[in-house]
Design an enzyme around this catalytic site. Structure first.
Site, short mmCIF file in Angstrom:
data_model
loop_
_atom_site.label_atom_id
_atom_site.label_comp_id
_atom_site.label_asym_id
_atom_site.label_seq_id
_atom_site.Cartn_x
_atom_site.Cartn_y
_atom_site.Cartn_z
N HIS A 1 -7.70 1.27 9.68
CA HIS A 1 -8.10 0.35 10.76
C HIS A 1 -7.78 0.99 12.11
O HIS A 1 -6.80 1.72 12.26
CB HIS A 1 -7.48 -1.03 10.62
CG HIS A 1 -5.99 -1.11 10.63
ND1 HIS A 1 -5.25 -1.11 11.80
CD2 HIS A 1 -5.09 -1.22 9.63
CE1 HIS A 1 -3.96 -1.22 11.50
NE2 HIS A 1 -3.83 -1.28 10.20
N ASP B 1 -7.20 -0.53 15.12
CA ASP B 1 -6.28 -1.22 16.04
C ASP B 1 -4.82 -1.02 15.66
O ASP B 1 -4.49 -0.64 14.53
CB ASP B 1 -6.61 -2.71 16.10
CG ASP B 1 -6.46 -3.40 14.75
OD1 ASP B 1 -6.91 -2.82 13.74
OD2 ASP B 1 -5.90 -4.51 14.70
N ASP C 1 1.07 2.79 12.04
CA ASP C 1 0.34 1.77 11.30
C ASP C 1 -0.87 1.39 12.14
O ASP C 1 -0.75 0.64 13.11
CB ASP C 1 1.25 0.56 11.06
CG ASP C 1 0.53 -0.66 10.51
OD1 ASP C 1 -0.59 -0.52 10.02
OD2 ASP C 1 1.10 -1.76 10.60
N GLU D 1 -7.78 -5.38 12.44
CA GLU D 1 -7.09 -5.69 11.18
C GLU D 1 -5.84 -6.52 11.42
O GLU D 1 -5.54 -7.46 10.69
CB GLU D 1 -6.74 -4.39 10.46
CG GLU D 1 -6.20 -4.58 9.04
CD GLU D 1 -4.69 -4.71 8.96
OE1 GLU D 1 -4.19 -5.05 7.87
OE2 GLU D 1 -4.01 -4.49 9.98
N GLU D 2 -5.10 -6.17 12.47
CA GLU D 2 -3.80 -6.78 12.69
C GLU D 2 -3.87 -8.20 13.22
O GLU D 2 -2.90 -8.95 13.11
CB GLU D 2 -2.98 -5.92 13.66
CG GLU D 2 -2.74 -4.48 13.20
CD GLU D 2 -1.73 -4.39 12.06
OE1 GLU D 2 -1.35 -5.44 11.52
OE2 GLU D 2 -1.33 -3.27 11.71
N ASP E 1 -3.34 2.59 4.42
CA ASP E 1 -2.52 1.69 5.23
C ASP E 1 -1.21 1.30 4.56
O ASP E 1 -0.56 0.34 4.96
CB ASP E 1 -3.33 0.42 5.54
CG ASP E 1 -2.77 -0.37 6.70
OD1 ASP E 1 -1.94 0.18 7.45
OD2 ASP E 1 -3.16 -1.54 6.87
N HIS F 1 5.19 -3.00 13.38
CA HIS F 1 5.04 -4.25 14.15
C HIS F 1 6.26 -4.51 15.04
O HIS F 1 6.43 -5.63 15.51
CB HIS F 1 4.78 -5.46 13.25
CG HIS F 1 3.52 -5.37 12.45
ND1 HIS F 1 2.99 -6.46 11.77
CD2 HIS F 1 2.67 -4.35 12.21
CE1 HIS F 1 1.89 -6.10 11.15
NE2 HIS F 1 1.67 -4.81 11.40
#
Length: 486
Positions: A76, A78, A115, A145-146, A169, A457
């Site tokens: 992904h 983003d 990530d 995605e996030e 991922d 994150h």
């Protein structure tokens, strides 16, 4: 070249450095997408951007491998935008600043974007290579995605020819993932009624900070503090005795990140300030003892602010505090089938105060649909008891494990042949996009691998340099061993 771009494999790290240099938080991936498109066109690769913004880039097989099964490498575009409170950084304008710290690559005060930037960089490095053996190759780069999996939801049949998809991922070298949790967002709306404050009261903001945070799926089992819940616990115990009149509650910034900070603003009688400071000190000591291993550095700070013109009514304030305190959070159940893996969890991720309501945004995850539905029922019952509204949205399916997957067996055998040890076959308590890809491509055989990434994150995110090379070596070896079309 910088130190980062001299790491091995060099092509991968050079791409990752380019990715870091172009802002790409969720829902703001256009600049990076355009950069990749321009590069692909310059390389004369077949390129399609679908109607939601996903990129599909295709590369012919190397000579002699034309009859191999078509493989899609997927990542992904983003990244999660999280920063320390003292860091000045605009994720829509400013580059990520990666640096090498011993065995790790980190970022300065922000999420790194390993990530899924490392996975994306690996796919682009393979597309740009002229010395890697592979069959017909497709690279799928999804958007958003996030923050909602918009790209995966919007992917339609007909774009991909691949029989095999390798998702990049995952976040632990030596583990092969063959399934993941599904999830759904829950938004609770607590209505507010305002009233005039006591004229003699003083105004303050109480801030809870210093927590580690992290990924609300991958890190949820570590028992870290949730700033929203910890602050609500303090208010539940002491708001009445301190005669607090709340004006604002805010905490967290993403529903899929464990909140590291939260703050509440209020008025209280001036004679109660000393008592408040004493209770803060006691609570800080208590929580540091309770979380001495998992999250030992919680900090409470008190800041005087200008007097408010209105405060929450007594009923609205009590409803908010009790609802937050009662709301489940963290691991709900561990899996019976997959040892050590969380089956169902809930993250009370974001709290925001608006003109007429307080919004509480949670993310429910579960490996099984019934587990997700059970927590939806719990939140619905809690909302009904409180007389407030709850809405569920953005539900996405889990990726059901397939122990007979041929590509999973191929990756396992390849790993064993390279490293002379068995990898761990895993199911991850996070929302990989594979489950959504099964809808337009139900027959596609899927697997997920990646390097070791810690604390995604959160601003503590870091990637272990050695494992990037190991992951890339495994990926190239798997591509070389893809079987012929049946």
């Amino acid at each position: 070249m910088t130190a980062l771009s001299q790491l091995q494999p060099q092509a991968l790290w050079q791409w990752f450095e380019q990715i870091c240099a172009i802002p790409h938080p969720s829902k703001h991936e256009q600049a990076l997408s355009q950069h990749i498109q321009a590069w692909a066109k310059d390389k004369q690769l077949e390129l399609v951007e679908d109607k939601v913004g996903n990129l599909i880039i295709k590369k012919p097989a190397t000579p002699g491998m034309e009859n191999r099964k078509v493989v899609a490498l997927q990542a992904h575009i983003d990244m999660v935008p999280q920063k320390n409170s003292d860091k000045v950084h605009d994720f829509e304008k400013d580059a990520i600043k990666p640096f090498i710290d011993g065995e790790w690559v980190k970022a300065t005060g922000t999420t790194l974007g390993a990530d899924n930037g490392i996975g994306m960089a690996s796919a682009l490095a393979i597309l740009g290579s002229d010395d890697i053996s592979h069959g017909p190759l497709e690279v799928l780069l999804t958007i958003d995605e996030e923050a909602g999996m918009t790209g995966a939801f919007g992917l339609e049949a007909g774009y991909l020819d691949a029989e095999i998809l390798i998702n990049t991922d995952s976040e632990q070298e030596g583990e092969i993932y063959m399934g993941c949790a599904g999830g759904v967002d829950a938004q609770i709306s607590v209505p507010l009624v305002w009233q005039a404050p006591e004229l003699t009261n003083s105004s303050y903001t109480l801030t809870l900070s210093g927590l580690k945070g992290g990924h609300s799926g991958v890190n949820i089992h570590l028992g870290r503090g949730n700033a929203n819940k910890l602050l609500a616990r303090f208010l539940f115990s002491h708001a009445d005795e301190l005669a607090l009149e709340l004006t604002h509650f805010t905490g967290g910034s993403l529903r899929n990140a464990i909140p590291r900070e939260a703050s509440v603003s209020f008025m209280l009688p001036g004679e109660n300030v000393a008592k408040l400071e004493a209770l803060m000190a006691e609570y800080q000591t208590l929580i540091r003892q309770e979380l001495a291993i998992a999250d030992p550095d919680m900090l409470l700070t008190l800041t005087e602010i200008p007097a408010a013109t209105q405060v929450m009514s007594e009923d609205a304030q009590q409803m908010l505090i009790e609802l937050l305190h009662a709301c489940p959070n963290g691991v709900i159940r561990m899996s019976d089938e997959v040892e050590g893996v969380t089956e169902t969890s809930l993250n009370v991720g974001v709290i925001s105060t608006e003109r007429d309501s307080v919004q509480i945004l949670c993310l429910i995850r579960s490996l099984i649909d019934s587990g997700r539905e059970e927590i939806e029922g719990v939140l619905t019952a809690l909302a009904n008891l409180a007389g407030v509204d709850v809405e569920f949205s953005g539900a996405y399916p889990g990726w059901k494990p397939d122990s007979s997957s041929p590509v999973m067996a191929l990756v396992r055998e390849t790993y064993e042949s390279i490293y002379n040890k068995e990898p761990v076959i895993m199911v991850i308590h996070a929302g990989l996009e594979c489950g959504l890809f099964k809808k337009p491509y139900p027959e596609m055989d899927m697997v997920s691998i990646g390097p070791t990434i810690r604390y995604p994150h959160s601003p503590d995110e870091k990637v272990l340099i050695e494992t990037v090379g190991q992951y890339y070596q495994l990926l190239l070896a798997v591509l070389e061993r893809i079987p012929e079309k049946s």
